[in-house]
Design an enzyme around this catalytic site. Structure first.
Site, mmCIF file in Angstrom:
data_model
loop_
_atom_site.group_PDB
_atom_site.id
_atom_site.type_symbol
_atom_site.label_atom_id
_atom_site.label_comp_id
_atom_site.label_asym_id
_atom_site.label_seq_id
_atom_site.Cartn_x
_atom_site.Cartn_y
_atom_site.Cartn_z
ATOM 1 C CG HIS A 228 -3.615 -3.328 4.279
ATOM 2 N ND1 HIS A 228 -2.373 -2.785 4.453
ATOM 3 C CD2 HIS A 228 -4.362 -2.368 3.670
ATOM 4 C CE1 HIS A 228 -2.360 -1.547 3.973
ATOM 5 N NE2 HIS A 228 -3.559 -1.270 3.485
ATOM 6 C CB CYS B 227 -0.992 -0.065 1.148
ATOM 7 S SG CYS B 227 -2.450 0.943 0.839
HETATM 8 N N1 GLN Z 1 -1.926 7.028 1.633
HETATM 9 C C1 GLN Z 1 -2.090 6.032 0.634
HETATM 10 C C2 GLN Z 1 -3.445 6.040 -0.073
HETATM 11 O O1 GLN Z 1 -4.461 6.321 0.521
HETATM 12 C C3 GLN Z 1 -1.811 4.667 1.243
HETATM 13 C C4 GLN Z 1 -2.856 4.186 2.171
HETATM 14 C C5 GLN Z 1 -2.486 2.910 2.852
HETATM 15 O O2 GLN Z 1 -1.327 2.626 3.058
HETATM 16 N N2 GLN Z 1 -3.490 2.145 3.267
HETATM 17 O O3 GLN Z 1 -3.475 5.747 -1.237
#
Ligand code: GLN
Length: 238
Positions: free
Chosen positions: A194, A93
């Protein structure tokens, strides 16, 4: 006994809010189940990245933390040295976005340079992608080819010409709704799910270890994990 496999969990205080540190626990456990010793280092900004590890793990994080993380990693230089040395990197992510060429952040869509270890770039999508995701791992067949996880990202990621997708989306959004999920370049893997994703997908965990160790690992049979996977995959397809 051979030297322990060194796994580095990068910047927990910045990239640790989605439970992706579980990926490190999974790698350690799967090594130990095979009687391979593992050393796990948790590195925070301000600490240099160790130069002797075989695997580096990055997780998800909020936008501001993500910017701090990438700037600190650029200044450190350790991930580039690690990749040049043949280490594996597995990034989830925000960690995935950081591995790319650039990403935009905030209401003004500020462009932030990434590490350039994956030929991808990320911009704010029209809608946040939130929910269960099911993908099919490129080049794999059988039950292990199905990858399950939970995605939660506002950024949409486009693959550049030299990026190969990790997987094809069956359920969910993935990179940007174009049917691809994640990216691979040599031993660098970026992905959105995740879960932690390596707990949900042991074959992917073993793949990361095999890349890192440059050796095939004996399969581990765990009927409970197989059954949990069956239930999760059935649930997301309903
Ligand atoms: N900030 C990033 C987004 O929203 C990653 C989010 C995350 O790691 N869940 O795309």
């Amino acid at each position: 006994m051979s030297a322990p496999v060194h796994v580095v969990l990068v910047y927990q205080s910045l990239l640790g809010i989605y439970g992706d540190q579980g990926n490190a626990m999974v790698l350690r456990r799967r090594l130990e189940w095979r009687d391979i010793p593992c050393r796990l280092s948790i590195v925070e900004p301000g600490d240099p990245l160790p130069d002797d590890a075989q695997v580096y793990l990055l997780g998800g994080g909020e936008d501001g933390a993500q910017v701090t993380a990438v700037r600190t990693l650029v200044a450190d230089g350790g991930l580039h040295r690690a990749v040049d040395r043949g280490a594996a990197v597995f990034a989830v992510c925000a960690g995935y976005q950081i591995m790319g060429n650039r990403f935009t952040i905030g209401a003004d869509d500020e462009v932030v340079e990434g590490l350039g270890l994956l030929d991808v770039s990320t911009t704010r999508g029209a809608n946040r992608a939130v929910g269960e995701i099911l993908t099919r791992w490129e080049g794999r067949t059988g039950d292990d080819a199905l990858l399950t996880g939970f995605e939660n990202h506002g950024g949409h990621t486009q693959l550049g010409p030299s990026a190969k997708p990790l997987a094809r989306v069956e359920v969910g959004v993935g990179n940007c709704g174009d049917g691809t999920e994640g990216a691979v370049n040599g031993k660098v893997i970026g992905t959105y799910p995740h879960g932690p994703v390596l707990a949900r997908n042991p074959a992917l965990a073993d793949h990361v270890l095999e890349l890192a160790l440059e050796q095939e690992l004996a399969p581990l049979v765990s009927p409970e994990i197989t059954e949990l996977r069956r239930q999760r995959i059935a649930a997301v397809r309903r």
